[in-house]
Design a protein around this motif. Structure first.
Motif, PDB file in Angstrom:
ATOM      1  N   ALA A  81       0.814  -1.216   0.000  1.00 46.71           N
ATOM      2  CA  ALA A  81       0.000   0.000   0.000  1.00 46.71           C
ATOM      3  C   ALA A  81       0.845   1.263   0.000  1.00 46.71           C
ATOM      4  O   ALA A  81       0.392   2.311  -0.446  1.00 46.71           O
ATOM      5  CB  ALA A  81      -0.944   0.007   1.198  1.00 46.71           C
ATOM      6  N   SER A  82       2.082   1.179   0.510  1.00 44.82           N
ATOM      7  CA  SER A  82       2.916   2.379   0.548  1.00 44.82           C
ATOM      8  C   SER A  82       3.819   2.457  -0.674  1.00 44.82           C
ATOM      9  O   SER A  82       4.018   3.534  -1.225  1.00 44.82           O
ATOM     10  CB  SER A  82       3.765   2.423   1.817  1.00 44.82           C
ATOM     11  OG  SER A  82       4.888   1.575   1.717  1.00 44.82           O
ATOM     12  N   GLY A  83       4.419   1.332  -1.033  1.00 42.27           N
ATOM     13  CA  GLY A  83       5.318   1.310  -2.176  1.00 42.27           C
ATOM     14  C   GLY A  83       6.615   2.050  -1.944  1.00 42.27           C
ATOM     15  O   GLY A  83       7.386   2.247  -2.866  1.00 42.27           O
ATOM     16  N   LEU A 139       8.807   5.697   3.352  1.00 38.44           N
ATOM     17  CA  LEU A 139       7.554   5.885   4.078  1.00 38.44           C
ATOM     18  C   LEU A 139       7.377   4.808   5.139  1.00 38.44           C
ATOM     19  O   LEU A 139       6.981   5.095   6.274  1.00 38.44           O
ATOM     20  CB  LEU A 139       6.362   5.882   3.110  1.00 38.44           C
ATOM     21  CG  LEU A 139       4.972   6.002   3.757  1.00 38.44           C
ATOM     22  CD1 LEU A 139       4.863   7.282   4.573  1.00 38.44           C
ATOM     23  CD2 LEU A 139       3.885   5.936   2.691  1.00 38.44           C
ATOM     24  N   ASP A 140       7.701   3.579   4.810  1.00 38.01           N
ATOM     25  CA  ASP A 140       7.589   2.495   5.789  1.00 38.01           C
ATOM     26  C   ASP A 140       8.490   2.747   6.996  1.00 38.01           C
ATOM     27  O   ASP A 140       8.100   2.499   8.140  1.00 38.01           O
ATOM     28  CB  ASP A 140       7.940   1.151   5.151  1.00 38.01           C
ATOM     29  CG  ASP A 140       6.877   0.646   4.196  1.00 38.01           C
ATOM     30  OD1 ASP A 140       5.777   1.233   4.144  1.00 38.01           O
ATOM     31  OD2 ASP A 140       7.143  -0.351   3.501  1.00 38.01           O
ATOM     32  N   VAL A 187      16.232   2.087   9.025  1.00 36.03           N
ATOM     33  CA  VAL A 187      15.413   2.652  10.098  1.00 36.03           C
ATOM     34  C   VAL A 187      16.264   3.193  11.246  1.00 36.03           C
ATOM     35  O   VAL A 187      15.868   4.154  11.907  1.00 36.03           O
ATOM     36  CB  VAL A 187      14.334   1.664  10.600  1.00 36.03           C
ATOM     37  CG1 VAL A 187      13.400   1.277   9.452  1.00 36.03           C
ATOM     38  CG2 VAL A 187      14.922   0.442  11.262  1.00 36.03           C
ATOM     39  N   ARG A 188      17.421   2.597  11.485  1.00 34.83           N
ATOM     40  CA  ARG A 188      18.315   3.135  12.519  1.00 34.83           C
ATOM     41  C   ARG A 188      18.774   4.543  12.129  1.00 34.83           C
ATOM     42  O   ARG A 188      18.938   5.406  12.976  1.00 34.83           O
ATOM     43  CB  ARG A 188      19.530   2.230  12.736  1.00 34.83           C
ATOM     44  CG  ARG A 188      19.199   0.844  13.274  1.00 34.83           C
ATOM     45  CD  ARG A 188      18.816   0.865  14.734  1.00 34.83           C
ATOM     46  NE  ARG A 188      18.633  -0.476  15.259  1.00 34.83           N
ATOM     47  CZ  ARG A 188      17.458  -1.003  15.604  1.00 34.83           C
ATOM     48  NH1 ARG A 188      16.337  -0.292  15.469  1.00 34.83           N
ATOM     49  NH2 ARG A 188      17.379  -2.215  16.100  1.00 34.83           N
ATOM     50  N   ALA A 189      18.970   4.767  10.829  1.00 36.72           N
ATOM     51  CA  ALA A 189      19.444   6.065  10.337  1.00 36.72           C
ATOM     52  C   ALA A 189      18.458   7.195  10.632  1.00 36.72           C
ATOM     53  O   ALA A 189      18.859   8.355  10.697  1.00 36.72           O
ATOM     54  CB  ALA A 189      19.728   5.994   8.836  1.00 36.72           C
ATOM     55  N   ILE A 190      17.176   6.868  10.824  1.00 38.98           N
ATOM     56  CA  ILE A 190      16.193   7.922  11.117  1.00 38.98           C
ATOM     57  C   ILE A 190      15.756   7.911  12.581  1.00 38.98           C
ATOM     58  O   ILE A 190      14.842   8.635  12.953  1.00 38.98           O
ATOM     59  CB  ILE A 190      14.971   7.859  10.176  1.00 38.98           C
ATOM     60  CG1 ILE A 190      14.165   6.577  10.386  1.00 38.98           C
ATOM     61  CG2 ILE A 190      15.398   8.017   8.725  1.00 38.98           C
ATOM     62  CD1 ILE A 190      12.774   6.625   9.765  1.00 38.98           C
ATOM     63  N   GLY A 191      16.388   7.073  13.398  1.00 38.35           N
ATOM     64  CA  GLY A 191      16.108   7.129  14.827  1.00 38.35           C
ATOM     65  C   GLY A 191      15.333   5.978  15.432  1.00 38.35           C
ATOM     66  O   GLY A 191      15.011   6.014  16.623  1.00 38.35           O
ATOM     67  N   VAL A 192      15.029   4.947  14.677  1.00 36.02           N
ATOM     68  CA  VAL A 192      14.344   3.787  15.244  1.00 36.02           C
ATOM     69  C   VAL A 192      15.363   3.002  16.069  1.00 36.02           C
ATOM     70  O   VAL A 192      16.433   2.642  15.566  1.00 36.02           O
ATOM     71  CB  VAL A 192      13.724   2.892  14.154  1.00 36.02           C
ATOM     72  CG1 VAL A 192      13.156   1.608  14.746  1.00 36.02           C
ATOM     73  CG2 VAL A 192      12.644   3.647  13.394  1.00 36.02           C
ATOM     74  N   THR A 193      15.035   2.749  17.325  1.00 30.61           N
ATOM     75  CA  THR A 193      15.958   2.047  18.222  1.00 30.61           C
ATOM     76  C   THR A 193      15.389   0.748  18.773  1.00 30.61           C
ATOM     77  O   THR A 193      16.110  -0.012  19.407  1.00 30.61           O
ATOM     78  CB  THR A 193      16.328   2.952  19.415  1.00 30.61           C
ATOM     79  OG1 THR A 193      15.123   3.319  20.115  1.00 30.61           O
ATOM     80  CG2 THR A 193      17.067   4.205  18.945  1.00 30.61           C
TER      81      THR A 193
END
Length: 142
Positions: free
Chosen positions: A6-8, A12-13, A46-52
Motif C-alpha cells: 500500500a505504501s510502495g 515511508l515504511d 530505520v536506525r538512520a532515522i532514529g528507530v531504536t
C-alpha cells in the motif's frame, strides 16, 4: 524489508515504524523475506532515522513453492529470481528439504549478524520450524 504494497516506499515504511516507536511500540516483527541482506538493509535504514526498538526478522521457510509464491505476491515480498531458480531446478519432492536448509542458513546469518531473535510464520505447521531450530542448535518454543 520490502515496502508494504500500500505504501510502495521503503522511506515511508521507515517513517511509519518511527511513528509506531514514538507511540509506544517496544519491538517490531518484519514481514517474511528470502535473503538476510534485506533484513540488514532494513535495520540500517530505520536506525538512520532514529528507530531504536528491536526488529525481529520474520521467517517463512519454503515448504511449498506455489504457496510461497502466492504469499509473496499478496504481501509484496520479493521472491528473488536466484532463489526461485534454486527451487525450480529440483523435483517438487525435494522443495521442503531445500527450503529448510535455506531458511536454516539465513537464520544463522541473521543471528550471527545481530538479529535479536527470530519469528516464524508457521501457518499452524511447526514441523519445519522445529527442524530449523534443531539445525541451529536451538530449542523451538511455541
Amino acid at each position: 524489508p520490502d515496502p508494504h504494497p500500500a505504501s510502495g516506499s521503503a522511506t515511508l515504511d521507515a517513517e511509519i515504524l518511527l511513528a509506531k516507536q514514538r507511540a509506544g511500540a517496544s519491538f517490531a516483527v518484519t514481514q517474511f523475506f528470502f535473503e538476510s541482506r534485506n533484513y540488514f538493509e532494513l535495520v540500517e535504514r530505520v536506525r538512520a532515522i532514529g528507530v531504536t526498538i528491536p526488529i525481529i526478522p520474520g521467517i517463512m521457510p519454503v515448504t511449498n513453492l506455489a504457496q510461497i509464491q502466492r504469499f509473496a505476491t499478496l504481501s509484496g515480498a520479493d521472491f528473488p529470481a536466484a532463489v526461485k531458480a534454486d527451487f525450480d531446478s529440483i523435483p517438487e519432492s525435494a522443495v521442503r528439504e531445500l527450503g529448510i536448509d535455506k531458511a536454516s542458513e539465513m537464520c544463522r546469518e541473521l543471528l550471527d549478524g545481530g538479529a535479536p531473535g527470530l519469528h516464524f510464520y508457521t501457518l499452524n505447521r511447526s514441523t519445519a520450524t522445529r527442524e530449523i531450530a534443531a539445525n541451529l542448535g536451538l530449542s523451538a518454543s511455541a
